[in-house]
Design a protein around this motif. Structure first.
Motif: not given
Ligand code: SAM
Length: 300
Positions: A58-82
């Motif tokens: 499967g493939r997950l694509i995540g969007l956000d307008r806020d660069p700060m929130m994307l940093k959090h998302a990167e941590r949460a999803l690291r290594g998942s291929g998102s």
């Protein structure tokens, strides 16, 4: 729009707790191999749950307008291929074109503000913030809320408070602001609003500036226009026939737009005649879930 690059800078762990997690994954009807867009990926709470259920392939694509929130998302999803992209959800057609994905199977939108943005005193979202009254999700573009508060005509301010906040004292508050501006910080605005409205006896359920803050946030981020574009243009183009859209909204203006869109029987099969609400235990554990409403539909 820009893809995020891996960043190891230390951000403090997110405090945001995803609302209605079981309901979201059930209504998205996730199976391995699906392509899913989380249009408001935030701290990646929902995205992580989705990611687990669409593996492998499967493939997950995540969007956000806020660069700060994307940093959090990167941590949460690291290594998942998102794939995480700094973009508004209305830019989804361009994002997918760039990734050479013609259409997707599922889209989740968990609208509004995350607890991490509210807690960041530099952003001006909370009543006690001493920083500039900014309130933009994406601080790299657009007009901050202080600019609206200090420049808009009294009538325009009253309209914003009435239309986007359903504030019954909109005119009174607008007049008081115009008499006392410039207003620099959120805490100053909260004080002015409090001084302009009557104080009912007994305990108040919400802060007297709640509706004004909601209205300014909606205005600064063009939230209702963005949602209309998403419903009218973006989802019809980007979601496959048989694909599902799940929305979580936090106030009646957003919920009304989603409800009306899903009524169109030529476009949608509505899966939630009445919106789903958080259980009593979720509301106790995560007070933010109290105002959440979930609606879902299948694209025809
Ligand atoms: C309620 S939070 C999402 C939380 C997320 N579901 C989680 O579990 O962590 C909403 C997010 O949407 C983002 N947002 C608001 N408007 C947006 C838009 N037009 N396009 C993309 N992201 C947006 C905000 O920056 C915020 O991070």
């Amino acid at each position: 729009m820009s893809d995020t690059t891996p960043d190891d800078s230390t951000t403090t762990p997110p405090i945001h707790v995803p609302v209605l997690p079981r309901e979201v994954t059930e209504l998205l009807d996730l199976t391995p191999g699906l392509t899913v867009v989380d249009g408001t990926v935030g701290a990646g709470g929902h995205a992580r749950l989705i990611q687990e259920l669409i593996q492998p392939a499967g493939r997950l694509i995540g969007l956000d307008r806020d660069p700060m929130m994307l940093k959090h998302a990167e941590r949460a999803l690291r290594g998942s291929g998102s794939t995480l992209v700094h973009a508004g959800y209305t830019e989804l057609p361009d994002v997918l074109a760039r990734l050479q994905i013609p259409a997707v199977d599922r889209v989740l939108l968990d609208l509004g503000l995350s607890s991490d943005q509210l807690a960041d005193s530099e952003r001006g979202f909370s009543f006690d913030s001493e920083a500039a009254l900014d309130m933009r999700y994406d601080t790299t573009e657009g007009v901050p809320a202080w600019d609206i508060v200090n420049r808009a005509a009294e009538k325009e301010l009253a309209r914003i408070f009435y239309e986007y906040g359903e504030e019954r004292y909109s005119r009174r508050i607008a007049r008081r602001i115009v008499n006392q501006r410039p207003v620099a910080t959120a805490v100053e605005l909260a004080r002015i609003v409090r001084s302009a409205v009557p104080h009912p006896k007994g305990r108040q359920r919400i802060h007297p500036a709640t509706r004004v803050f909601q209205a300014l946030r909606i205005a600064a981020n063009h939230e209702l226009q963005q949602l209309e574009t998403l419903l009218d243009e973006v989802l019809p183009r980007c979601l496959k026939p048989g694909g599902r859209a799940v929305f979580i909204t936090f106030h009646s203006l957003e919920d009304r737009l989603v409800k009306q869109a899903f009524r169109d029987r030529n476009r949608w099969k509505n899966l939630t005649k009445k919106p789903l609400r958080a259980s009593a235990s979720e509301q106790r554990e995560n007070p933010r879930s109290r105002s959440a409403k979930l609606r879902a539909a299948v694209k025809l």
